[in-house]
Design an enzyme around this catalytic site. Structure first.
Site, PDB file in Angstrom:
ATOM      1  CD  GLU B 190      -1.873  -2.318   1.436  1.00 39.76           C
ATOM      2  OE1 GLU B 190      -0.757  -2.619   1.905  1.00 39.76           O
ATOM      3  OE2 GLU B 190      -2.780  -3.160   1.244  1.00 39.76           O
ATOM      4  CG  HIS B 259      -9.765  -6.897   8.227  1.00 38.30           C
ATOM      5  ND1 HIS B 259      -8.698  -7.327   8.988  1.00 38.30           N
ATOM      6  CD2 HIS B 259      -9.455  -7.234   6.947  1.00 38.30           C
ATOM      7  CE1 HIS B 259      -7.797  -7.908   8.194  1.00 38.30           C
ATOM      8  NE2 HIS B 259      -8.229  -7.853   6.962  1.00 38.30           N
TER       9      HIS B 259
END
Lengths: 334, 457
Positions: B190, B259
């Site tokens: 990322e 998450h």
């Protein structure tokens, strides 16, 4: 091309690597950076430049040699020791110095400072204060060159300290995978701030692309002609669509990491040795003298011209007004 | 002409120091870069280097002098042909700060300061034609596809966006239509690909970066904020960053703490970013198209639970929504409820129940969190005199905190009750089904809050 090749300092570039006039230009370009930085240090001492100010003195041959191998349309990005790169890409001394003093006439209207200047026109994309970002950002500029098929390449500069950041390797991976036209340039001045390379980096930096199939070379960064030779070769390789390459230039900064660095992590003798015997400006001057084409008068004339540019920039940087208070609120969004 | 050498400041905070030692003596030749003296501050000993070439003509401050103020002349440098006798008495030290007189800076108080945000949003156009029934997932995909057809410099990059067709199938079909030059699978990296996309945007390309979820974008937040959001300002307006960072945000279902986090207040905090959080398919399509066309960096917070939900949206191919404009999803008179993303739907359910109990709730879908459409919220509260703020994320320094602050600043005299915030429990998201449900705002929580501000509990 071999993936890794270390070069010793004794290696000299062939005499036809540049014409005498080109060499004289490199001398002038390096001298401009040297004198500009000395003046910046002086203005800092007078309280006219604030905050952090990282001087490029000693490292001039790297950016001047690399820049000599580029063509119009190529892009350059670097970290915070960036004044030399700005001048080498053709940005005006006035605009850079006025940014250092935080004035309206600076490249960023006084809102960026020493570490944050840009010139789209000259292909210079900063000037970044976060160590390591130039790896991915440079690969991104290279991505744009490739996407548009404009034939350009990007030179992404970072230091030996930044070479330890993880994002550099994320960038290596994608740049190699996608064959991005990017030249990763490690300016190894031996110290990440006050920590020497022997204490901060395991192994050789130029070899760190090997696992990605990125060739790397270690080059003497104190000789502008050797730098040029290596850069010409690397640029040709990259323009040939072969993907990225790494050049690690062994260089040295004479001054501290920033202005407020007392430099206790290295000896005076070490600094003196580099200054006296490896100075990039003295080195090219000797080569120029040896050509028999240039006399002391030529050098004096250049010194005078450079001094005039630098003095004018210092004058401009003090005369230019501070940005208008209304500028606080501009340029946040387009 | 002789040159005065001044006592230098060697750090941003130094005002005086001790002239510890002269390395050069009167009569010595000096060159730029040579050390001429050493000075001591409370922090360190530092070297003073000559800036100009010449002869050290006269030392004005002897070694060992303490408390030498910055910018005091300490020596005189002679140029070719001068002698020490030519040197005039030193002038008084110039002022350290040779600053021009500036007008008083504008106040940092937002009540009086000009706002740096984008121009006032255009009102939303009335879309009266035919409608089509699409899912949020399809609406997002269509928005990207339409903008990619319109502009060859728009491309999509992220993990599994191409061959896999999107981890959540949001990019389905894009690879087939646009090819691998413009629909690019990245490694799981990322920080790296956010930086590459940001660099490409500096060059003027218009990347759409998909984060598989915004939780993973914490690895990339440096580029989102330090590189993308701040560069325009640092460049004095020269270098923009036309980029969209998008992906699912907030809780999904039973995926645990790492998450299931809402990042709305994190990004909404930062100047230089536009932050959007769509709820319906129309929001998704209209706002994403606007985000892609906008020249600024946009953080686009989707919600995985919404991807499969179906809404009617205008079939008009030119359908687009304004940035910075909230939407009143349901008009009401007794209480204003603000919400964004999935919570808009929950708020509407609550409003239905409240109506059955005789309380008329006005539900505002915020749509854009930065710049926030404060005007629509204020006008609503002027009518209802009550505000309930709903968000899925944590309350501390949250979007609801901002709502409460706006009410204090702009609606103090209009409020008939303190603002009530409805928010996610102040804990990392639990996995167990019952605990997860307890951690997330439910319609009943909103109903209770609305009744509280309406003194109907």
């Amino acid at each position: 091309m071999n993936t890794s090749k270390a070069k010793l300092e004794t290696v000299k570039a062939p005499s036809n690597i540049a014409s005498p006039d080109e060499m004289l230009q490199y001398y002038k370009d390096m001298l401009l950076i040297r004198r500009f930085e000395e003046k910046a240090g002086q203005l800092y001492g007078m309280g006219l430049i604030g905050g952090f100010c990282h001087l490029y003195i000693g490292q001039e041959a790297v950016v001047v040699g690399v820049q000599s191998a580029l063509k119009k349309g190529d892009t350059v990005i670097t970290a915070y020791r960036d004044h030399g790169h700005m001048l080498a890409t053709g940005m005006s001394a006035n605009g850079v110095m006025a940014e250092l003093t935080g004035r309206k006439g600076g490249y960023s209207k006084g809102k960026g400072g020493s570490m944050h200047m840009f010139s789209r026109e000259k292909g210079f994309y900063g000037g970044h204060g976060i160590v390591g970002v130039t790896g991915p950002l440079g690969a991104g500029l290279a991505f744009a060159h490739k996407y548009r098929g404009d034939g350009g390449i990007n030179c992404a500069y970072y230091g030996d300290g930044a070479a330890n950041q993880g994002q550099i390797y994320e960038a290596y991976n994608m740049a190699a995978l996608w064959k991005l036209p990017v030249l990763f340039i490690i300016e190894n001045n031996k110290y990440g701030m006050g920590t020497s390379q022997t204490r901060h980096a395991a192994g050789e930096l130029y070899k760190r692309g090997e696992a990605y199939g990125i060739p790397g070379e270690k080059i003497n960064g104190m000789d502008v002609l050797v730098v040029r030779q290596a850069a010409l070769k690397a640029v040709e390789y990259i323009r040939g669509g072969n993907g990225p390459m790494i050049l690690e230039f062994s260089t040295y900064r004479y001054r501290g990491h920033s202005m407020s660095d007392p430099g206790k992590y290295r000896t005076k003798e070490e600094v003196e040795e580099m200054r006296e015997h490896h100075d990039p400006i003295d080195t090219i001057r000797t080569v120029l003298t040896d050509t028999g084409k240039f006399t002391e008068d030529n050098f004096k004339q250049i010194e005078k011209e450079v001094k005039a540019v630098v003095n004018e920039s210092a004058e401009f940087a003090q005369q230019s007004p501070e940005p208008d208070a209304s500028e606080l609120w501009t340029d946040v969004m387009l | 002409m002789s040159i005065q050498i001044l006592m230098p400041a060697l750090s941003p905070t130094m005002t005086e120091g001790k002239l510890a030692k002269w390395v050069k003596n009167e009569g010595d030749a000096v060159k730029p870069g040579q050390v001429i003296a050493e000075i001591e501050t409370d922090k360190a000993t530092m070297e003073v280097e000559a800036v100009d070439e010449g002869i050290l003509g006269k030392i004005l401050v002897p070694a060992g002098t303490e408390g030498v103020a910055v910018n005091t002349p300490i020596a005189v440098l002679l140029e070719d042909g001068e002698s020490a006798g030519d040197v005039a008495a030193p002038k008084a030290a110039p002022k350290a700060e040779a600053k021009t007189e500036a007008a008083p800076a504008p106040s940092c108080n937002p009540q009086s300061a000009p706002q740096p945000a984008v121009a006032a949003p255009a009102p939303e156009k009335e879309w009266t034609g035919a409608t089509a029934s699409v899912t949020v997932r399809e609406a997002l995909r269509d928005a990207m596809a339409e903008e990619m057809r319109r502009d060859g410099e728009v491309f999509v990059m992220g993990e599994e966006v191409a061959e896999y067709q999107g981890a959540y199938k949001v990019t389905q079909g894009l690879l087939q239509e646009f090819g691998d030059k413009r629909v690019i699978d990245t490694p799981i990296t990322e920080y790296g690909f956010a930086g590459i996309a940001t660099g490409a945007a500096f060059a003027g390309l218009k990347p759409i970066v998909e984060f598989m979820t915004w939780n993973f974008a914490m690895q990339a937040i440096d580029h989102v904020i330090n590189s993308a959001a701040k560069t325009l300002y640092m460049a004095g307006g020269q270098l923009g960053c036309p980029i969209v960072f998008r992906g699912p945000n907030g809780a999904a279902s039973r995926v645990g703490a790492q998450h299931s986090q809402c990042f709305a207040s994190w990004y909404a905090h930062c100047p230089g970013l536009i932050v959007m959080a769509p709820w319906s398919a129309a929001d998704a399509k209209g706002l994403l198209k606007a985000a892609i066309r906008n020249p600024n960096p946009v953080v686009f917070l989707e919600n995985e639970m919404m991807y499969g939900q179906t809404f009617d949206i205008p079939a008009d191919p030119d359908f687009i929504l304004p940035i910075g404009k909230a939407k009143i999803e349901r008009a009401g008179t007794d209480v204003t409820i603000t919400a964004f993303s999935r919570m808009v739907g929950v708020a509407l359910q609550a409003a239905d129940k409240l109506a059955e109990q005789g309380i008329s709730a006005e539900v505002i879908n915020l749509r854009t969190l930065r710049p926030l459409d404060t005007e629509t919220i204020i006008q609503s509260v002027k009518k209802t005199n009550r505000l309930v703020s709903v968000e899925e994320g944590w309350h501390y320094s949250g979007i609801g905190s901002e709502m409460a602050a706006i009410m204090m600043e702009k609606c103090f005299d209009d409020l008939d009750a303190p603002v009530v915030r409805v928010y996610g429990a102040d804990v990392p998201m639990p996995y167990a089904a019952n605990l997860e449900k307890l951690a997330l705002p439910q319609a009943n929580d909103i109903i209770a809050a609305a009744k509280k501000v309406a003194y109907a509990a």
